[in-house]
Motif scaffolding. Structure first.
Motif, PDB file in Angstrom:
ATOM      1  N   ALA A 158     138.662   0.794 -18.402  1.00 52.63           N
ATOM      2  CA  ALA A 158     138.490   1.508 -17.135  1.00 52.63           C
ATOM      3  C   ALA A 158     137.104   2.127 -17.130  1.00 52.63           C
ATOM      4  CB  ALA A 158     139.552   2.591 -16.976  1.00 52.63           C
ATOM      5  N   PHE A 159     136.292   1.761 -16.145  1.00 49.02           N
ATOM      6  CA  PHE A 159     134.996   2.404 -15.928  1.00 49.02           C
ATOM      7  C   PHE A 159     135.244   3.680 -15.144  1.00 49.02           C
ATOM      8  CE2 PHE A 159     131.582   2.688 -12.577  1.00 49.02           C
ATOM      9  CZ  PHE A 159     130.697   3.413 -13.351  1.00 49.02           C
ATOM     10  N   VAL A 160     134.893   4.835 -15.745  1.00 42.59           N
ATOM     11  CA  VAL A 160     135.228   6.115 -15.117  1.00 42.59           C
ATOM     12  C   VAL A 160     134.011   6.829 -14.543  1.00 42.59           C
ATOM     13  CG1 VAL A 160     137.241   6.388 -16.612  1.00 42.59           C
ATOM     14  CG2 VAL A 160     135.061   7.445 -17.278  1.00 42.59           C
ATOM     15  N   GLY A 161     132.803   6.288 -14.751  1.00 45.99           N
ATOM     16  CA  GLY A 161     131.600   6.990 -14.329  1.00 45.99           C
ATOM     17  C   GLY A 161     131.097   7.907 -15.434  1.00 45.99           C
ATOM     18  N   HIS A 162     129.921   8.500 -15.211  1.00 45.80           N
ATOM     19  CA  HIS A 162     129.301   9.316 -16.262  1.00 45.80           C
ATOM     20  C   HIS A 162     129.389  10.808 -15.929  1.00 45.80           C
ATOM     21  CE1 HIS A 162     126.690  10.529 -19.486  1.00 45.80           C
ATOM     22  NE2 HIS A 162     126.533   9.278 -19.862  1.00 45.80           N
ATOM     23  N   PRO A 163     129.912  11.629 -16.841  1.00 49.25           N
ATOM     24  CA  PRO A 163     130.005  13.068 -16.573  1.00 49.25           C
ATOM     25  C   PRO A 163     128.665  13.713 -16.254  1.00 49.25           C
ATOM     26  CG  PRO A 163     131.311  12.487 -18.499  1.00 49.25           C
ATOM     27  CD  PRO A 163     130.512  11.266 -18.145  1.00 49.25           C
ATOM     28  N   LEU A 164     127.583  13.226 -16.872  1.00 49.11           N
ATOM     29  CA  LEU A 164     126.270  13.788 -16.588  1.00 49.11           C
ATOM     30  C   LEU A 164     125.861  13.517 -15.144  1.00 49.11           C
ATOM     31  CD1 LEU A 164     123.936  15.336 -17.856  1.00 49.11           C
ATOM     32  CD2 LEU A 164     122.955  13.157 -18.597  1.00 49.11           C
ATOM     33  N   ALA A 165     126.268  12.373 -14.614  1.00 47.37           N
ATOM     34  CA  ALA A 165     125.989  12.074 -13.211  1.00 47.37           C
ATOM     35  C   ALA A 165     126.775  12.993 -12.286  1.00 47.37           C
ATOM     36  CB  ALA A 165     126.331  10.611 -12.904  1.00 47.37           C
ATOM     37  N   ASP A 166     127.971  13.393 -12.706  1.00 52.03           N
ATOM     38  CA  ASP A 166     128.749  14.356 -11.926  1.00 52.03           C
ATOM     39  C   ASP A 166     128.093  15.731 -11.953  1.00 52.03           C
ATOM     40  OD1 ASP A 166     130.692  12.406 -11.454  1.00 52.03           O
ATOM     41  OD2 ASP A 166     131.826  12.967 -13.244  1.00 52.03           O
ATOM     42  N   GLU A 167     127.515  16.071 -13.102  1.00 60.90           N
ATOM     43  CA  GLU A 167     126.937  17.407 -13.299  1.00 60.90           C
ATOM     44  C   GLU A 167     125.643  17.592 -12.510  1.00 60.90           C
ATOM     45  OE1 GLU A 167     124.980  19.886 -17.029  1.00 60.90           O
ATOM     46  OE2 GLU A 167     126.389  18.264 -17.441  1.00 60.90           O
ATOM     47  N   LEU A 168     124.820  16.553 -12.436  1.00 57.69           N
ATOM     48  CA  LEU A 168     123.519  16.664 -11.783  1.00 57.69           C
ATOM     49  C   LEU A 168     123.631  16.378 -10.288  1.00 57.69           C
ATOM     50  CD1 LEU A 168     121.366  14.959 -14.523  1.00 57.69           C
ATOM     51  CD2 LEU A 168     121.082  17.280 -13.716  1.00 57.69           C
ATOM     52  N   PRO A 169     122.941  17.141  -9.448  1.00 58.82           N
ATOM     53  CA  PRO A 169     123.046  16.934  -7.998  1.00 58.82           C
ATOM     54  C   PRO A 169     122.323  15.672  -7.539  1.00 58.82           C
ATOM     55  CG  PRO A 169     121.393  18.593  -8.472  1.00 58.82           C
ATOM     56  CD  PRO A 169     122.047  18.261  -9.790  1.00 58.82           C
ATOM     57  N   LEU A 170     122.818  15.087  -6.466  1.00 54.36           N
ATOM     58  CA  LEU A 170     122.166  13.893  -5.914  1.00 54.36           C
ATOM     59  C   LEU A 170     120.838  14.220  -5.245  1.00 54.36           C
ATOM     60  CD1 LEU A 170     125.181  11.911  -4.399  1.00 54.36           C
ATOM     61  CD2 LEU A 170     123.721  11.224  -6.313  1.00 54.36           C
ATOM     62  N   VAL A 171     120.625  15.475  -4.889  1.00 54.06           N
ATOM     63  CA  VAL A 171     119.349  15.912  -4.313  1.00 54.06           C
ATOM     64  C   VAL A 171     118.829  17.078  -5.154  1.00 54.06           C
ATOM     65  CG1 VAL A 171     118.200  16.874  -2.290  1.00 54.06           C
ATOM     66  CG2 VAL A 171     120.065  15.225  -1.990  1.00 54.06           C
ATOM     67  N   ASN A 172     117.579  17.000  -5.608  1.00 57.82           N
ATOM     68  CA  ASN A 172     116.998  18.118  -6.348  1.00 57.82           C
ATOM     69  C   ASN A 172     115.708  18.571  -5.665  1.00 57.82           C
ATOM     70  OD1 ASN A 172     114.721  16.553  -7.570  1.00 57.82           O
ATOM     71  ND2 ASN A 172     116.393  15.495  -8.647  1.00 57.82           N
ATOM     72  N   ASP A 173     115.314  19.789  -5.931  1.00 53.50           N
ATOM     73  CA  ASP A 173     114.185  20.417  -5.252  1.00 53.50           C
ATOM     74  C   ASP A 173     113.032  20.597  -6.231  1.00 53.50           C
ATOM     75  OD1 ASP A 173     112.400  22.016  -3.836  1.00 53.50           O
ATOM     76  OD2 ASP A 173     113.986  23.143  -2.847  1.00 53.50           O
ATOM     77  N   ARG A 174     112.110  19.649  -6.221  1.00 52.99           N
ATOM     78  CA  ARG A 174     110.979  19.679  -7.147  1.00 52.99           C
ATOM     79  C   ARG A 174     110.130  20.943  -6.941  1.00 52.99           C
ATOM     80  NH1 ARG A 174     108.544  14.280  -8.539  1.00 52.99           N
ATOM     81  NH2 ARG A 174     109.184  13.857  -6.404  1.00 52.99           N
ATOM     82  N   GLU A 175     109.846  21.273  -5.691  1.00 50.94           N
ATOM     83  CA  GLU A 175     108.962  22.409  -5.406  1.00 50.94           C
ATOM     84  C   GLU A 175     109.590  23.715  -5.852  1.00 50.94           C
ATOM     85  OE1 GLU A 175     105.857  22.031  -4.496  1.00 50.94           O
ATOM     86  OE2 GLU A 175     106.283  19.879  -4.575  1.00 50.94           O
ATOM     87  N   ALA A 176     110.880  23.879  -5.637  1.00 51.63           N
ATOM     88  CA  ALA A 176     111.550  25.125  -6.039  1.00 51.63           C
ATOM     89  C   ALA A 176     111.529  25.292  -7.552  1.00 51.63           C
ATOM     90  CB  ALA A 176     112.985  25.132  -5.527  1.00 51.63           C
ATOM     91  N   VAL A 177     111.756  24.203  -8.283  1.00 50.13           N
ATOM     92  CA  VAL A 177     111.747  24.288  -9.748  1.00 50.13           C
ATOM     93  C   VAL A 177     110.341  24.566 -10.253  1.00 50.13           C
ATOM     94  CG1 VAL A 177     112.235  23.043 -11.877  1.00 50.13           C
ATOM     95  CG2 VAL A 177     113.772  22.806  -9.937  1.00 50.13           C
ATOM     96  N   ARG A 178     109.327  23.971  -9.628  1.00 53.00           N
ATOM     97  CA  ARG A 178     107.946  24.271 -10.020  1.00 53.00           C
ATOM     98  C   ARG A 178     107.648  25.762  -9.852  1.00 53.00           C
ATOM     99  NH1 ARG A 178     103.678  19.452  -8.388  1.00 53.00           N
ATOM    100  NH2 ARG A 178     104.746  17.789  -9.540  1.00 53.00           N
ATOM    101  N   LYS A 179     108.105  26.313  -8.755  1.00 51.51           N
ATOM    102  CA  LYS A 179     107.887  27.744  -8.508  1.00 51.51           C
ATOM    103  C   LYS A 179     108.574  28.573  -9.579  1.00 51.51           C
ATOM    104  CE  LYS A 179     108.293  31.242  -4.867  1.00 51.51           C
ATOM    105  NZ  LYS A 179     108.755  31.509  -3.479  1.00 51.51           N
ATOM    106  N   ASP A 180     109.812  28.211  -9.932  1.00 52.06           N
ATOM    107  CA  ASP A 180     110.552  28.947 -10.964  1.00 52.06           C
ATOM    108  C   ASP A 180     109.839  28.896 -12.314  1.00 52.06           C
ATOM    109  OD1 ASP A 180     112.499  29.583  -9.123  1.00 52.06           O
ATOM    110  OD2 ASP A 180     113.879  27.986  -9.756  1.00 52.06           O
ATOM    111  N   LEU A 181     109.189  27.764 -12.607  1.00 53.54           N
ATOM    112  CA  LEU A 181     108.504  27.599 -13.894  1.00 53.54           C
ATOM    113  C   LEU A 181     107.053  28.081 -13.848  1.00 53.54           C
ATOM    114  CD1 LEU A 181     109.787  24.057 -14.999  1.00 53.54           C
ATOM    115  CD2 LEU A 181     110.610  26.295 -15.751  1.00 53.54           C
TER     116      LEU A 181
END
Length: 395
Positions: A158-181
């Protein structure tokens, strides 16, 4: 009626997977009990753990040999315990060298068994699949090409998918993370991940830093982000950076935060492994480079039966990201390939869209799907079929 599930996890990653599976099983069964070996997360979900999780966390040939008598004793005790408890199903979570043998013994004793997280049998020592077929009633896989391998060898899967793919969002905000760092929004950012193990820093650390310094001379807007996986890796990288004064002025050394570094980046340079999958799930272009001891590389070339080493290429079944291995993984070659990637903004955008599509194919609710497969096995039904959409070009 109470459902009994015997679970054996071998390390902290297995404890995370096991806890997620236990929660999903409790949502399916009104009354369910868990026994076996688990860590703090599984114990918090109701696991009665016979031994500490660390008992099975043995890495390296010498360490395994040193602890072999104890491991044999533990497996013998677990076999007796499970046969006396008579669970409805036993699942080994990763740790195949330990769990597959136990699964085979319990299956021969009349207990339904399954294995959660496929070993890399598709890549090397493919003959092991015959032993796996005798050990388990089903294999639960994270990746679609793994499921295809087991189907070809007529092992229920049974192929169940990857838990890491469930954990990470399908859309991420590059600019917001740059600001945080604290990173400039208009910089071209390279995230450098030479690995989490001491040997990876030894073989790749200086090569990666030299390649990044070469790139600093070629790309004026370049800023390098270097996340250290542990406090020890942080100290080792600080020591290496003394030799690269130009790079030191154009970089940020982070304590952890590897995922944030990847999201903030335009391009990632990394060692092969789970980090390549994580970079793909962050939808970032990358270059994969890897070095190992000469004897290990000589042996690997003769044993490994795959065209690629990085998970993005293995999942896509094509060369989406460049791979530089052993002698090819030198600072000059790495910096040249990275410069080409940075100069191809359109190519990076196309690849980011492709990775987002691949991410979606793997984001399938792995814990819930694994629990669905477990329920089918307990009830003697066919395994649910979860075939991923073809991972084609989504550009």
């Amino acid at each position: 009626m109470t459902v009994r599930v015997y679970l054996v996890a071998g390390e902290l990653s297995g404890d995370i997977l096991g806890a997620g599976l236990m929660r999903a099983l409790k949502a399916r069964f009104a009354d369910v009990e868990f026994r076996g070996i688990g860590g703090p997360r599984m114990i918090a979900e109701g696991m009665v753990s016979r031994y500490p999780l660390e008992m099975l966390s043995v890495m390296g040939l010498v360490e395994v040999i040193k602890h072999l008598p104890e491991l044999i004793r533990v497996r013998r005790d677990l076999r007796r315990d499970a046969l006396a408890w008579r669970p409805d199903i036993m699942l080994g979570i990763d740790a195949p060298d330990f769990n597959l043998g136990l699964e085979r013994q319990l299956r021969e004793g009349g207990i339904t068994t399954a294995h959660y997280v496929s070993p890399s049998v598709w890549a090397w020592r493919q003959g092991r699949v015959k032993g796996i077929a005798r050990s388990v009633d089903a294999m639960l896989t994270f990746l679609p090409f793994e499921a295809e391998f087991y189907r070809r060898h007529r092992v229920p899967v049974a192929f169940v998918g990857h838990p890491l793919a469930d954990e990470l969002p399908l859309v991420n905000d590059r600019e917001a993370v740059r600001k945080d760092l604290g990173l400039a929004s208009d910089a071209l950012i390279l995230a450098v991940l030479p690995g989490s193990r001491a040997n990876e820093i030894r073989f790749l650390g200086s090569t990666f830093l030299e390649a990044a310094e070469r790139l600093c001379h070629r790309i004026p807007r370049l800023h390098v982000v270097l996340p250290a996986a542990t406090a020890q890796r942080f100290t080792e990288l600080e020591r290496l950076l003394v030799e690269y004064p130009v790079l030191r002025k154009r970089m940020t050394l982070l304590d952890g935060l590897s995922r944030e570094a990847m999201v903030a980046s335009d391009v990632v340079l990394l060692a092969s492994g789970t980090a390549a999958l994580e970079a793909m799930l962050c939808h970032r272009s990358m270059l994969v480079a890897y070095k190992m001891a000469p004897a290990t590389h000589w042996l690997a070339k003769r044993l490994v039966k795959t065209d690629w080493i990085s998970l993005p290429n293995l999942i896509a079944r094509e060369s989406l990201v460049p791979e530089l291995i052993q002698e090819a993984a030198n600072a000059a070659a790495i910096s040249e390939r990275l410069e080409a990637i940075f100069n191809d903004a359109k190519g990076r955008q196309v690849l980011e869209r492709r990775f987002a599509w691949m991410h979606e194919t793997l984001q399938r609710g792995a814990s819930a799907r694994a629990a669905e497969a477990v329920e089918a096995l307990i009830e003697g039904r066919e395994l649910p079929q979860s075939v991923a959409p073809e991972i084609a070009d989504a550009s």
